[in-house]
Scaffold this motif. Structure first.
Motif, PDB file in Angstrom:
ATOM      1  N   PRO A 106       0.851  -1.184   0.000  1.00 25.43           N
ATOM      2  CA  PRO A 106       0.000   0.000   0.000  1.00 25.43           C
ATOM      3  C   PRO A 106       0.890   1.238   0.000  1.00 25.43           C
ATOM      4  O   PRO A 106       1.918   1.275   0.689  1.00 25.43           O
ATOM      5  N   THR A 107       0.511   2.248  -0.744  1.00 26.03           N
ATOM      6  CA  THR A 107       1.387   3.396  -0.902  1.00 26.03           C
ATOM      7  C   THR A 107       1.680   4.089   0.420  1.00 26.03           C
ATOM      8  O   THR A 107       2.791   4.590   0.637  1.00 26.03           O
ATOM      9  N   GLU A 108       0.721   4.082   1.331  1.00 23.93           N
ATOM     10  CA  GLU A 108       0.964   4.743   2.610  1.00 23.93           C
ATOM     11  C   GLU A 108       1.991   3.997   3.466  1.00 23.93           C
ATOM     12  O   GLU A 108       2.518   4.548   4.448  1.00 23.93           O
ATOM     13  N   SER A 112      10.310   5.577   0.800  1.00 21.68           N
ATOM     14  CA  SER A 112      10.982   6.262  -0.305  1.00 21.68           C
ATOM     15  C   SER A 112      12.055   5.368  -0.912  1.00 21.68           C
ATOM     16  O   SER A 112      12.224   5.324  -2.138  1.00 21.68           O
ATOM     17  N   ASN A 113      12.745   4.629  -0.081  1.00 23.05           N
ATOM     18  CA  ASN A 113      13.790   3.742  -0.581  1.00 23.05           C
ATOM     19  C   ASN A 113      13.198   2.607  -1.422  1.00 23.05           C
ATOM     20  O   ASN A 113      13.754   2.240  -2.471  1.00 23.05           O
ATOM     21  N   GLY A 114      12.068   2.058  -0.987  1.00 25.96           N
ATOM     22  CA  GLY A 114      11.421   1.001  -1.759  1.00 25.96           C
ATOM     23  C   GLY A 114      10.949   1.496  -3.113  1.00 25.96           C
ATOM     24  O   GLY A 114      11.106   0.829  -4.138  1.00 25.96           O
ATOM     25  N   PHE A 115      10.351   2.697  -3.119  1.00 28.07           N
ATOM     26  CA  PHE A 115       9.907   3.292  -4.382  1.00 28.07           C
ATOM     27  C   PHE A 115      11.103   3.514  -5.301  1.00 28.07           C
ATOM     28  O   PHE A 115      11.085   3.161  -6.482  1.00 28.07           O
ATOM     29  N   GLY A 150       1.335  -4.528 -17.193  1.00 27.31           N
ATOM     30  CA  GLY A 150       0.001  -3.938 -17.172  1.00 27.31           C
ATOM     31  C   GLY A 150      -0.078  -2.693 -16.318  1.00 27.31           C
ATOM     32  O   GLY A 150      -0.898  -1.792 -16.575  1.00 27.31           O
ATOM     33  N   GLN A 151       0.797  -2.598 -15.293  1.00 25.68           N
ATOM     34  CA  GLN A 151       0.791  -1.433 -14.410  1.00 25.68           C
ATOM     35  C   GLN A 151       1.127  -0.145 -15.151  1.00 25.68           C
ATOM     36  O   GLN A 151       0.868   0.949 -14.646  1.00 25.68           O
ATOM     37  N   ALA A 152       1.734  -0.268 -16.330  1.00 24.72           N
ATOM     38  CA  ALA A 152       2.040   0.927 -17.126  1.00 24.72           C
ATOM     39  C   ALA A 152       0.809   1.473 -17.831  1.00 24.72           C
ATOM     40  O   ALA A 152       0.778   2.641 -18.223  1.00 24.72           O
ATOM     41  N   GLN A 153      -0.203   0.624 -18.001  1.00 23.85           N
ATOM     42  CA  GLN A 153      -1.378   0.987 -18.785  1.00 23.85           C
ATOM     43  C   GLN A 153      -2.560   1.432 -17.938  1.00 23.85           C
ATOM     44  O   GLN A 153      -3.422   2.172 -18.410  1.00 23.85           O
ATOM     45  N   ALA A 154      -2.624   0.934 -16.718  1.00 20.56           N
ATOM     46  CA  ALA A 154      -3.759   1.236 -15.846  1.00 20.56           C
ATOM     47  C   ALA A 154      -3.278   1.249 -14.405  1.00 20.56           C
ATOM     48  O   ALA A 154      -2.290   0.585 -14.074  1.00 20.56           O
ATOM     49  N   PHE A 156      -2.873   0.106 -10.802  1.00 16.77           N
ATOM     50  CA  PHE A 156      -3.035  -1.106 -10.009  1.00 16.77           C
ATOM     51  C   PHE A 156      -2.822  -0.732  -8.550  1.00 16.77           C
ATOM     52  O   PHE A 156      -1.800  -0.116  -8.214  1.00 16.77           O
ATOM     53  N   GLU A 157      -3.755  -1.099  -7.705  1.00 11.98           N
ATOM     54  CA  GLU A 157      -3.550  -0.829  -6.285  1.00 11.98           C
ATOM     55  C   GLU A 157      -2.316  -1.568  -5.787  1.00 11.98           C
ATOM     56  O   GLU A 157      -1.980  -2.651  -6.254  1.00 11.98           O
ATOM     57  N   PHE A 158      -1.636  -0.947  -4.829  1.00 11.62           N
ATOM     58  CA  PHE A 158      -0.449  -1.511  -4.180  1.00 11.62           C
ATOM     59  C   PHE A 158       0.746  -1.610  -5.133  1.00 11.62           C
ATOM     60  O   PHE A 158       1.703  -2.322  -4.868  1.00 11.62           O
ATOM     61  N   GLN A 159       0.698  -0.849  -6.246  1.00 13.14           N
ATOM     62  CA  GLN A 159       1.760  -0.918  -7.261  1.00 13.14           C
ATOM     63  C   GLN A 159       2.170   0.475  -7.734  1.00 13.14           C
ATOM     64  O   GLN A 159       2.533   0.661  -8.900  1.00 13.14           O
ATOM     65  N   ALA A 160       2.160   1.455  -6.848  1.00 16.54           N
ATOM     66  CA  ALA A 160       2.539   2.812  -7.245  1.00 16.54           C
ATOM     67  C   ALA A 160       3.950   2.849  -7.805  1.00 16.54           C
ATOM     68  O   ALA A 160       4.239   3.550  -8.787  1.00 16.54           O
TER      69      ALA A 160
END
Length: 277
Positions: A106-108, A112-115, A150-154, A156-160
């Motif tokens: 989840p993005t919250e 920052s290091n993981g991203f 697919g995350q590039a096209q739409a 996806f939750e938990f995939q920011a």
């Protein structure tokens, strides 16, 4: 799929295919497909022992293989691996930029290091590979193939992190198609769907979810690495000589449904983890 019944087994004779992240998963499957059609293969990744095992398997398919550890985040290491490839196999005809990292978060709760880590491996690594290969690709009038998602096209939750990285990869691909087209270099992305028996699936999908996922794919099956590799071989072949700047999916129609099945399956898994924790 029997590639040899579809393509000439000499299609890539004398050509060199360099694949980042080629020691396992989808990327190794892509390497196998090129090897079966006559190409010599160079693979890089972070673990030499894994690369050695992959190289031994590729050699059984008749390919000459260079397997050299190199982290795609390290331009100098990539340049060295590509120089070794040129000296042993000849200049690169096809670059497959496939190295990637991913996890669910989840993005919250995403640091920052993981991203940054996923951006560095997926996006910066794709740039580094393309830039390091440019002179060889210009010499051969070769092609670039990026492994998208697919995350590039739409969304996806938990995939920011992965969504931002892969969207960047596809935009990079299109930019290179524009800029490097005059050099005779084509660039395209392959977008895999759910591919069975890969590390990515094991990391992202909960155990036992394969049948549920397959039921949601319009053609009612998960893909295999040959589905992705066959598309990559087509895009690298003269059959696609006028194809550049495109994202082409090998997903069984998965993206027609958007990210809903992902949210259901992965959201349930994360909810269970939170409940048990």
């Amino acid at each position: 799929m029997n590639l040899e019944d579809i393509f000439a087994t000499t299609l890539f004779d004398g050509q060199t295919v360099f694949i980042t992240g080629g020691g396992s998963g989808i990327n190794l499957g892509v390497a196998q497909c090129f090897a079966r059609l006559g190409a010599n293969i160079a693979i890089c990744g972070r673990t030499q022992s894994k690369l050695n095992d992959a190289a031994a398997m590729l050699e059984t398919l008749g390919a000459e293989v260079v397997a050299q550890a190199a982290d795609v985040r390290d331009m100098d290491a990539l340049a060295e691996a590509m120089a070794t490839t040129e000296s042993q196999l000849g200049p690169i005809n096809v670059l497959v930029a496939g190295a990637a990292g991913n996890f669910t978060a989840p993005t919250e709760k995403l640091s920052s290091n993981g991203f940054r880590t996923v951006i560095d491996i997926d996006l910066v690594g794709a740039f580094n590979a393309a830039r390091a290969a440019f002179e060889q690709l210009r010499q051969t009038r070769g092609c670039l193939i990026f492994i998208s998602a697919g995350q590039a096209q739409a969304p996806f939750e938990f995939q920011a992190h992965a969504g931002a990285a892969k969207a960047g990869v596809d935009n990079l691909m299109k930019t290179l198609a524009l800029e490097w087209g005059p050099y005779g270099i084509r660039a395209n992305s392959v977008l895999p769907g759910w591919i069975a028996d890969t590390e990515g699936l094991k990391r992202l999908a909960p155990p036992g979810s394969e049948h549920r996922i397959a039921d949601e794919v319009p053609i009612r099956r998960m893909g295999d690495t040959t589905d992705v590799g066959a598309l990559a071989c087509f895009l690298a072949s003269p059959l696609a000589g006028y194809v550049t700047g495109n994202v082409v999916a090998a997903d069984g129609g998965m993206m027609l449904r958007g990210s809903g099945i992902w949210t259901q399956v992965i959201g349930a898994m994360l909810a269970e983890t939170d409940a048990s924790g």
